[in-house]
Design a protein around this motif. Structure first.
Motif, PDB file in Angstrom:
ATOM      1  N   LEU A 171       0.804  -1.226   0.000  1.00 38.17           N
ATOM      2  CA  LEU A 171       0.000   0.000   0.000  1.00 38.17           C
ATOM      3  C   LEU A 171       0.841   1.282   0.000  1.00 38.17           C
ATOM      4  CD1 LEU A 171      -2.858  -0.909   2.515  1.00 38.17           C
ATOM      5  CD2 LEU A 171      -2.931  -0.921   0.017  1.00 38.17           C
ATOM      6  N   SER A 172       2.126   1.170   0.296  1.00 39.02           N
ATOM      7  CA  SER A 172       2.922   2.405   0.385  1.00 39.02           C
ATOM      8  C   SER A 172       3.162   2.981  -1.016  1.00 39.02           C
ATOM      9  CB  SER A 172       4.247   2.149   1.102  1.00 39.02           C
ATOM     10  OG  SER A 172       5.079   1.374   0.286  1.00 39.02           O
ATOM     11  N   ASP A 173       3.416   4.276  -1.054  1.00 43.94           N
ATOM     12  CA  ASP A 173       3.585   4.999  -2.307  1.00 43.94           C
ATOM     13  C   ASP A 173       4.624   4.304  -3.200  1.00 43.94           C
ATOM     14  OD1 ASP A 173       3.377   7.039  -4.116  1.00 43.94           O
ATOM     15  OD2 ASP A 173       4.843   8.320  -3.095  1.00 43.94           O
ATOM     16  N   LYS A 174       4.238   3.865  -4.374  1.00 43.47           N
ATOM     17  CA  LYS A 174       5.085   3.149  -5.356  1.00 43.47           C
ATOM     18  C   LYS A 174       5.714   1.873  -4.782  1.00 43.47           C
ATOM     19  CE  LYS A 174       6.590   7.381  -7.696  1.00 43.47           C
ATOM     20  NZ  LYS A 174       7.420   8.399  -7.045  1.00 43.47           N
ATOM     21  N   SER A 175       5.147   1.386  -3.680  1.00 43.80           N
ATOM     22  CA  SER A 175       5.707   0.222  -2.972  1.00 43.80           C
ATOM     23  C   SER A 175       7.146   0.457  -2.509  1.00 43.80           C
ATOM     24  CB  SER A 175       5.616  -1.057  -3.805  1.00 43.80           C
ATOM     25  OG  SER A 175       4.299  -1.531  -3.787  1.00 43.80           O
ATOM     26  N   ILE A 176       7.435   1.695  -2.149  1.00 45.14           N
ATOM     27  CA  ILE A 176       8.731   2.009  -1.541  1.00 45.14           C
ATOM     28  C   ILE A 176       8.600   1.747  -0.037  1.00 45.14           C
ATOM     29  CG2 ILE A 176      10.315   3.913  -0.967  1.00 45.14           C
ATOM     30  CD1 ILE A 176       9.582   5.165  -3.682  1.00 45.14           C
ATOM     31  N   PRO A 177       9.467   0.901   0.549  1.00 39.42           N
ATOM     32  CA  PRO A 177       9.360   0.637   1.991  1.00 39.42           C
ATOM     33  C   PRO A 177       9.377   1.947   2.774  1.00 39.42           C
ATOM     34  CG  PRO A 177      11.063  -0.737   1.003  1.00 39.42           C
ATOM     35  CD  PRO A 177      10.616   0.206  -0.064  1.00 39.42           C
ATOM     36  N   VAL A 178       8.541   2.030   3.801  1.00 44.26           N
ATOM     37  CA  VAL A 178       8.389   3.320   4.493  1.00 44.26           C
ATOM     38  C   VAL A 178       9.657   3.767   5.222  1.00 44.26           C
ATOM     39  CG1 VAL A 178       5.876   3.438   4.665  1.00 44.26           C
ATOM     40  CG2 VAL A 178       7.167   2.193   6.424  1.00 44.26           C
ATOM     41  N   ASN A 179      10.441   2.818   5.719  1.00 46.16           N
ATOM     42  CA  ASN A 179      11.688   3.234   6.388  1.00 46.16           C
ATOM     43  C   ASN A 179      12.704   2.084   6.374  1.00 46.16           C
ATOM     44  OD1 ASN A 179      11.749   1.741   9.037  1.00 46.16           O
ATOM     45  ND2 ASN A 179       9.743   2.714   9.284  1.00 46.16           N
ATOM     46  N   PRO A 180      13.969   2.393   6.700  1.00 43.82           N
ATOM     47  CA  PRO A 180      15.012   1.359   6.601  1.00 43.82           C
ATOM     48  C   PRO A 180      15.073   0.404   7.777  1.00 43.82           C
ATOM     49  CG  PRO A 180      15.991   3.464   7.227  1.00 43.82           C
ATOM     50  CD  PRO A 180      14.521   3.727   7.007  1.00 43.82           C
ATOM     51  N   PHE A 181      14.201   0.606   8.792  1.00 46.09           N
ATOM     52  CA  PHE A 181      14.282  -0.226   9.994  1.00 46.09           C
ATOM     53  C   PHE A 181      13.238  -1.341  10.015  1.00 46.09           C
ATOM     54  CE2 PHE A 181      16.434   3.388  12.634  1.00 46.09           C
ATOM     55  CZ  PHE A 181      17.573   3.248  11.857  1.00 46.09           C
ATOM     56  N   ILE A 182      12.413  -1.425   8.979  1.00 47.40           N
ATOM     57  CA  ILE A 182      11.546  -2.597   8.830  1.00 47.40           C
ATOM     58  C   ILE A 182      12.231  -3.546   7.829  1.00 47.40           C
ATOM     59  CG2 ILE A 182       9.358  -1.491   9.440  1.00 47.40           C
ATOM     60  CD1 ILE A 182       8.885  -1.109   6.393  1.00 47.40           C
ATOM     61  N   ASN A 183      11.772  -4.788   7.747  1.00 53.25           N
ATOM     62  CA  ASN A 183      12.488  -5.755   6.911  1.00 53.25           C
ATOM     63  C   ASN A 183      12.624  -5.307   5.467  1.00 53.25           C
ATOM     64  OD1 ASN A 183      12.440  -7.169   9.259  1.00 53.25           O
ATOM     65  ND2 ASN A 183      11.643  -9.068   8.381  1.00 53.25           N
ATOM     66  N   ALA A 184      11.500  -4.867   4.849  1.00 54.58           N
ATOM     67  CA  ALA A 184      11.553  -4.493   3.425  1.00 54.58           C
ATOM     68  C   ALA A 184      12.580  -3.386   3.211  1.00 54.58           C
ATOM     69  CB  ALA A 184      10.171  -4.037   2.959  1.00 54.58           C
TER      70      ALA A 184
ATOM     71  N   ASN B 115      10.220 -12.712   4.053  1.00 54.45           N
ATOM     72  CA  ASN B 115      11.237 -11.831   3.456  1.00 54.45           C
ATOM     73  C   ASN B 115      11.346 -12.057   1.951  1.00 54.45           C
ATOM     74  OD1 ASN B 115      11.985 -10.417   5.761  1.00 54.45           O
ATOM     75  ND2 ASN B 115      13.390 -12.030   6.428  1.00 54.45           N
ATOM     76  N   ARG B 116      11.147 -13.295   1.509  1.00 49.18           N
ATOM     77  CA  ARG B 116      11.141 -13.562   0.064  1.00 49.18           C
ATOM     78  C   ARG B 116       9.951 -12.886  -0.605  1.00 49.18           C
ATOM     79  NH1 ARG B 116      14.885 -17.221  -1.573  1.00 49.18           N
ATOM     80  NH2 ARG B 116      15.933 -17.895   0.309  1.00 49.18           N
ATOM     81  N   THR B 117       8.817 -12.942   0.057  1.00 51.67           N
ATOM     82  CA  THR B 117       7.630 -12.258  -0.477  1.00 51.67           C
ATOM     83  C   THR B 117       7.942 -10.773  -0.655  1.00 51.67           C
ATOM     84  OG1 THR B 117       6.291 -13.801   0.784  1.00 51.67           O
ATOM     85  CG2 THR B 117       5.165 -11.851  -0.079  1.00 51.67           C
ATOM     86  N   LEU B 118       8.570 -10.181   0.364  1.00 47.91           N
ATOM     87  CA  LEU B 118       8.873  -8.736   0.322  1.00 47.91           C
ATOM     88  C   LEU B 118       9.825  -8.420  -0.831  1.00 47.91           C
ATOM     89  CD1 LEU B 118       9.371  -8.090   4.166  1.00 47.91           C
ATOM     90  CD2 LEU B 118       7.402  -7.396   2.797  1.00 47.91           C
ATOM     91  N   ILE B 119      10.889  -9.202  -0.961  1.00 50.83           N
ATOM     92  CA  ILE B 119      11.878  -8.862  -2.001  1.00 50.83           C
ATOM     93  C   ILE B 119      11.282  -9.065  -3.403  1.00 50.83           C
ATOM     94  CG2 ILE B 119      13.172 -11.065  -2.139  1.00 50.83           C
ATOM     95  CD1 ILE B 119      15.743  -9.313  -2.317  1.00 50.83           C
ATOM     96  N   TYR B 120      10.478 -10.107  -3.567  1.00 53.06           N
ATOM     97  CA  TYR B 120       9.893 -10.317  -4.911  1.00 53.06           C
ATOM     98  C   TYR B 120       8.847  -9.255  -5.237  1.00 53.06           C
ATOM     99  CZ  TYR B 120      12.634 -14.424  -5.823  1.00 53.06           C
ATOM    100  OH  TYR B 120      13.698 -15.247  -6.073  1.00 53.06           O
ATOM    101  N   LEU B 121       8.130  -8.792  -4.230  1.00 51.87           N
ATOM    102  CA  LEU B 121       7.181  -7.699  -4.468  1.00 51.87           C
ATOM    103  C   LEU B 121       7.945  -6.450  -4.921  1.00 51.87           C
ATOM    104  CD1 LEU B 121       4.230  -6.778  -4.348  1.00 51.87           C
ATOM    105  CD2 LEU B 121       4.566  -6.215  -1.948  1.00 51.87           C
TER     106      LEU B 121
ATOM    107  N   ILE C 110      11.431  -1.469  -7.529  1.00 57.39           N
ATOM    108  CA  ILE C 110      12.180  -0.789  -6.456  1.00 57.39           C
ATOM    109  C   ILE C 110      13.596  -1.372  -6.385  1.00 57.39           C
ATOM    110  CG2 ILE C 110      12.251  -0.312  -3.944  1.00 57.39           C
ATOM    111  CD1 ILE C 110       9.904   0.973  -5.528  1.00 57.39           C
ATOM    112  N   ILE C 111      13.662  -2.674  -6.625  1.00 58.47           N
ATOM    113  CA  ILE C 111      14.969  -3.337  -6.722  1.00 58.47           C
ATOM    114  C   ILE C 111      15.122  -3.758  -8.180  1.00 58.47           C
ATOM    115  CG2 ILE C 111      16.289  -5.387  -6.036  1.00 58.47           C
ATOM    116  CD1 ILE C 111      14.959  -5.257  -3.331  1.00 58.47           C
ATOM    117  N   PRO C 112      16.222  -3.417  -8.848  1.00 59.10           N
ATOM    118  CA  PRO C 112      16.388  -3.787 -10.261  1.00 59.10           C
ATOM    119  C   PRO C 112      16.376  -5.307 -10.437  1.00 59.10           C
ATOM    120  CG  PRO C 112      18.415  -2.838  -9.378  1.00 59.10           C
ATOM    121  CD  PRO C 112      17.377  -2.704  -8.308  1.00 59.10           C
ATOM    122  N   ASN C 113      15.707  -5.789 -11.512  1.00 57.40           N
ATOM    123  CA  ASN C 113      15.516  -7.240 -11.584  1.00 57.40           C
ATOM    124  C   ASN C 113      16.725  -8.029 -12.067  1.00 57.40           C
ATOM    125  OD1 ASN C 113      15.267  -6.596 -14.223  1.00 57.40           O
ATOM    126  ND2 ASN C 113      13.037  -6.848 -14.303  1.00 57.40           N
TER     127      ASN C 113
END
Ligand code: GLN
Length: 307
Positions: free
Chosen positions: A103-116, A166-172, A178-181
């Protein structure tokens, strides 16, 4: 001296009353094996380390390492540049929430302290340092924590085998660009798991707390991070360090902090002291149950609040 032996012992005894509360993180099988009754406090004051309880017991650093990861990212990019990949907003859901990322804007993780967010940071570091990424992380971790720290192969392996979320997060994030494929997904995840598996005790975390609180310098006066980096990290710890509990934590404890599911909590202040706690049973937000209570008590006793 504010952290007298008496007040530390009183705080530890208070913490022990809550030892049965909460539960150890068992979604990583290796973490379920720890002795849940361990409890410790370490402080640095007037350049001296003092501890009570099980301050020599090693546990995995887990999310506390996310502070170190972001500091390395800041050595390479400005916060504004990093914000294209990871934000600086508090999170409203659990540290491994998939729906918050979606749900976050462009699926950018909201901050660096959560797993994504931390996984993106590792991907950014991997892009720079390639096969040497973990060595760079371990080197920086040693500068914060102490020269002797190493990581647990068993915990890293256990995380790898159980890392479905964590795999779900990285593949999303790959699917949203957000991460180059063309990134080496397995290498990035392995590096993240190893970083989370770095073994520390509260003494190590007290040294890290001292660096964060002392504008980036360690006890020997060496600059581990810049003053500006330390200020940014303290700000992020205050707003995001205990995930969706950060608002409550700010009111109850009144200090920036970063927790990990290993049971450690590192704090930061604006004084040249260090303060860290440990106990492995976690509350429903993934923060050490006794750890939060001990910090709350200490803050009240010693008026540590900085807000
Ligand atoms: N290694 C843990 C994970 O990826 C870190 C989580 C935490 O400490 N909050 O789930």
């Amino acid at each position: 001296m504010i952290y007298s032996e008496e007040v530390l012992q009183k705080t530890l005894n208070l913490g022990k009353k809550y030892l049965h509360e909460g539960a150890v993180a068992d979604y990583i099988p290796e973490l379920a094996k720890v002795d849940a009754n361990k409890i410790a406090i370490s402080v640095i004051e007037n350049d001296e380390l003092h501890s009570v309880g099980d301050s020599k017991v090693k546990f995995s650093i887990q999310s506390v390492v996310k502070v170190i990861l972001y500091s390395i990212a800041m050595d390479n990019y400005s916060v504004d540049e990093l914000k294209k990949y990871v934000g600086v907003k508090p999170s409203a859901k659990a540290f491994n929430s998939v729906i918050e990322l979606e749900l976050s804007d462009k699926s950018i993780p909201v901050n660096p302290f959560i797993n994504a967010g931390a996984i993106v940071i590792v991907a950014i570091l991997y892009n720079i340092y390639k096969g040497e990424t973990f060595d760079i992380i371990l080197k920086k971790a040693r500068a914060f924590l102490g020269d002797d720290v190493d990581y647990s192969r068993e915990i890293a392996e256990s995380e790898k085998e159980s890392s479905f979320t964590n795999r779900t997060l990285i593949y999303l994030m790959l699917s949203r660009g957000i991460i180059p494929n063309d990134i080496q997904v397995e290498e990035v995840l392995d590096t993240y798991f190893k970083a989370c598996s770095i073994l520390v005790n509260t003494e190590n975390l007290a040294h890290m707390s001292y660096v964060l609180s002392n504008n980036g310098k360690n006890l020997k006066g060496e600059e581990i991070i810049t003053e500006r980096e330390s200020r940014i990290l303290r700000s992020l710890m205050a707003t995001c360090g205990t995930y969706d509990y950060s608002g409550d934590f700010a009111i109850r404890v009144g200090l920036p902090a970063k927790s990990g599911v290993g049971g450690g909590i590192v704090t930061a202040s604006n004084k040249n002291t260090g303060l860290a706690v440990y106990s492995p049973r976690l509350d429903s937000h993934g923060n050490s149950y006794c750890g939060v209570r001990m910090l709350e008590f200490l803050s009240k006793e010693l008026n540590l609040y900085i807000y």
